[in-house]
Design an enzyme around this catalytic site. Sequence first.
Site, PDB file in Angstrom:
ATOM      1  N   ARG A 156       0.638  -1.207   0.263  1.00 23.38           N
ATOM      2  CA  ARG A 156       0.388  -0.156   0.265  1.00 23.38           C
ATOM      3  C   ARG A 156       0.655   0.946  -0.160  1.00 23.38           C
ATOM      4  O   ARG A 156       0.723   2.432  -0.188  1.00 23.38           O
ATOM      5  CB  ARG A 156      -0.655   0.094   1.348  1.00 23.38           C
ATOM      6  CG  ARG A 156      -2.080   1.178   1.536  1.00 23.38           C
ATOM      7  CD  ARG A 156      -3.079   0.825   2.129  1.00 23.38           C
ATOM      8  NE  ARG A 156      -3.344   2.180   2.663  1.00 23.38           N
ATOM      9  CZ  ARG A 156      -3.563   2.231   3.803  1.00 23.38           C
ATOM     10  NH1 ARG A 156      -3.185   2.708   4.889  1.00 23.38           N
ATOM     11  NH2 ARG A 156      -4.411   3.994   4.393  1.00 23.38           N
ATOM     12  N   HIS A 190       0.196   4.225  -2.528  1.00 22.85           N
ATOM     13  CA  HIS A 190       0.246   5.689  -2.169  1.00 22.85           C
ATOM     14  C   HIS A 190       1.197   6.630  -2.598  1.00 22.85           C
ATOM     15  O   HIS A 190       1.134   7.907  -2.725  1.00 22.85           O
ATOM     16  CB  HIS A 190       0.139   5.712  -0.545  1.00 22.85           C
ATOM     17  CG  HIS A 190      -1.237   5.323   0.224  1.00 22.85           C
ATOM     18  ND1 HIS A 190      -1.424   6.191   0.978  1.00 22.85           N
ATOM     19  CD2 HIS A 190      -2.117   4.403  -0.597  1.00 22.85           C
ATOM     20  CE1 HIS A 190      -2.966   5.074   0.908  1.00 22.85           C
ATOM     21  NE2 HIS A 190      -2.748   4.075   0.217  1.00 22.85           N
ATOM     22  N   VAL A 233       1.159   9.742  -5.479  1.00 22.61           N
ATOM     23  CA  VAL A 233       1.366  11.255  -5.276  1.00 22.61           C
ATOM     24  C   VAL A 233       2.463  12.408  -6.048  1.00 22.61           C
ATOM     25  O   VAL A 233       3.604  11.380  -5.512  1.00 22.61           O
ATOM     26  CB  VAL A 233       0.962  11.584  -3.909  1.00 22.61           C
ATOM     27  CG1 VAL A 233       0.901  13.268  -3.600  1.00 22.61           C
ATOM     28  CG2 VAL A 233      -1.079  10.849  -3.298  1.00 22.61           C
ATOM     29  N   GLY A 287       4.349  10.553  -8.316  1.00 29.15           N
ATOM     30  CA  GLY A 287       4.617  10.255  -8.578  1.00 29.15           C
ATOM     31  C   GLY A 287       4.692   8.442  -8.014  1.00 29.15           C
ATOM     32  O   GLY A 287       5.652   9.225  -6.311  1.00 29.15           O
ATOM     33  N   ASP A 322       8.550   8.409  -6.556  1.00 27.16           N
ATOM     34  CA  ASP A 322       9.280   9.205  -6.024  1.00 27.16           C
ATOM     35  C   ASP A 322       9.804   9.467  -4.585  1.00 27.16           C
ATOM     36  O   ASP A 322      10.721   9.778  -3.957  1.00 27.16           O
ATOM     37  CB  ASP A 322       9.617  11.331  -6.712  1.00 27.16           C
ATOM     38  CG  ASP A 322       8.567  10.916  -5.927  1.00 27.16           C
ATOM     39  OD1 ASP A 322       7.171  10.825  -4.666  1.00 27.16           O
ATOM     40  OD2 ASP A 322       8.509  12.698  -5.541  1.00 27.16           O
ATOM     41  N   SER A 373       8.229  10.674  -2.018  1.00 30.06           N
ATOM     42  CA  SER A 373       7.603  11.059  -0.882  1.00 30.06           C
ATOM     43  C   SER A 373       7.018  11.284  -0.198  1.00 30.06           C
ATOM     44  O   SER A 373       6.546  11.617   0.380  1.00 30.06           O
ATOM     45  CB  SER A 373       6.603  12.788  -2.083  1.00 30.06           C
ATOM     46  OG  SER A 373       5.892  11.804  -2.721  1.00 30.06           O
ATOM     47  N   PRO A 405      -7.205   7.665  -4.190  1.00 35.89           N
ATOM     48  CA  PRO A 405      -8.142   7.147  -4.434  1.00 35.89           C
ATOM     49  C   PRO A 405      -8.556   6.493  -3.031  1.00 35.89           C
ATOM     50  O   PRO A 405      -8.551   6.186  -2.481  1.00 35.89           O
ATOM     51  CB  PRO A 405      -8.341   5.576  -5.055  1.00 35.89           C
ATOM     52  CG  PRO A 405      -7.028   5.576  -5.987  1.00 35.89           C
ATOM     53  CD  PRO A 405      -6.279   7.049  -4.956  1.00 35.89           C
ATOM     54  N   ASP A 446      -9.358  -9.669   4.157  1.00 36.55           N
ATOM     55  CA  ASP A 446     -10.692 -10.983   2.976  1.00 36.55           C
ATOM     56  C   ASP A 446     -10.449 -12.043   4.253  1.00 36.55           C
ATOM     57  O   ASP A 446      -9.276 -12.368   4.160  1.00 36.55           O
ATOM     58  CB  ASP A 446      -9.233 -11.430   2.131  1.00 36.55           C
ATOM     59  CG  ASP A 446      -9.527 -12.527   1.267  1.00 36.55           C
ATOM     60  OD1 ASP A 446     -10.627 -13.425   1.032  1.00 36.55           O
ATOM     61  OD2 ASP A 446      -8.350 -12.928  -0.232  1.00 36.55           O
ATOM     62  N   ASP A 477      -3.922 -14.270  -2.518  1.00 30.80           N
ATOM     63  CA  ASP A 477      -4.397 -14.916  -3.423  1.00 30.80           C
ATOM     64  C   ASP A 477      -5.565 -13.816  -4.637  1.00 30.80           C
ATOM     65  O   ASP A 477      -5.916 -13.480  -3.981  1.00 30.80           O
ATOM     66  CB  ASP A 477      -4.865 -15.726  -3.040  1.00 30.80           C
ATOM     67  CG  ASP A 477      -5.761 -15.481  -1.411  1.00 30.80           C
ATOM     68  OD1 ASP A 477      -6.964 -14.930  -1.348  1.00 30.80           O
ATOM     69  OD2 ASP A 477      -5.549 -16.232  -0.434  1.00 30.80           O
TER      70      ASP A 477
END
Length: 328
Positions: free
Chosen positions: A65, A69, A73, A75, A77, A79, A165, A247, A255
Site C-alpha cells: 500500500r 500511495h 502522489v 509519482g 519518487d 515522497s 483514491p 479478505d 490469492d
Amino acid sequence: MAIQKLLWALFSQLVLLLLFLDFTNAWGLQLGFYRRSCPNVEKIVHTTLHKYISRDLTLAAPLLRMHFHDCFVRGCDGSVLLNSRNCNLAEKDAIPNQTLRGFQVIDAVKSALEKKCPGVVSCADTLALVARDAVSMIGGPFWDVKTGRRDGRVSIASEALTQLPSPFANISQLKENFAAKGLSVKDLVVLSGGHTIGIGHCFIITNRLYNFTGKGDTDPSLDPKYAAALKKKCKPGGDIKAVAEMDPGSFKTFDEDYYTIVAKRRGLFQSDAALLDDVETRAYVQRQSLTHGLNFAHDFADSMIKLGYVGVLTGRRGEIRKRCAFVN
C-alpha cells in the site's frame, strides 16, 4: 487540405505521446540499473526484508500500500517517506496515510543498502523493490522491477488528500483517479485485488454499516449477513483502533479470494463494491471469481509494473536520499 488534416492529426498524436512520456519519464528506468554501482541490491533488499516478513506476515499489505500511495502522489519518487518539517505537513501525515505502517522496514533496508553502496540506491527504488518482494514472500507473483528512480524533494499532505483514491469513491471517481495516472480500467480492477491482503480500519466503514444515507441505515449494496458480521467487530463510536480483515480467512496470503468476496457483495469498502457498477470491472471480478483467479497473478504483475512507471524522476532530476525520511 486532406494532407494538412493528416499532418495535423499526426502532430497532435506526437504531442500527446511526448506529454505522456514526459509524464511517466519511464524510459530512464532499466533492468539492472545498479549492476555496476550496487550489484547485490536485490539480494540486500530481499535478505533484509525477509527478516521482517518472516516474523510478521501482516507487514506485506502496508508495504504494498505504501508503494501504491507513493506513486499516486507526485509519482513513484519516495515522497510518501518524507517527514513533515517546519510549516510543511508531508504526505505521511495526510489522513489517508496515517494508517500506513512499515516505515521502519524501509529504513532498515535503506540502511543496509547504504552500508554496502552509500549514496547509490534511491528510496523510491527501495520502496518499489520492497513492495514486489513483500508480495512474493506471501505467495503472490514476482515481477521484474526496472530501477533508476530518483527521489523527490517535495511532499505535501494536501496532495495526498486530493489525489489518492478514496475508500468511499464510486466507480466514476475511481476511473478518473486511475486515468489521471495513465492507468487503465483494467489496472484499476486488477490493482484493487491487492485488497486480498491486509486489514481495514472500522472507522472507515462505520457510516456504511450504521448511517449510510443519514437515516441510521446500512449500505444496501453490502450483503446483509456480511454486514451483520462486520457489526460485531465494528461498533458505532467504538475503538478507533478496531479493524476488520479485507479478505476474511486469508488476509495474510496473496490469492484471488478478493474477487470471490466482491462478487458476493462482501467488499469491505465502498470502493470495493463499486467494481460491480461498471461493465468492464464487473466482468473481471466475475471471471476471476468463477475461474479461481485465472491470470490474476500475471495481470497483477503487469499492472504493478505500470504503476511503478508513474511520474518517476530519472537522470539528473531529484536526488538520492541518504535517509528516506529527510531530503539531503
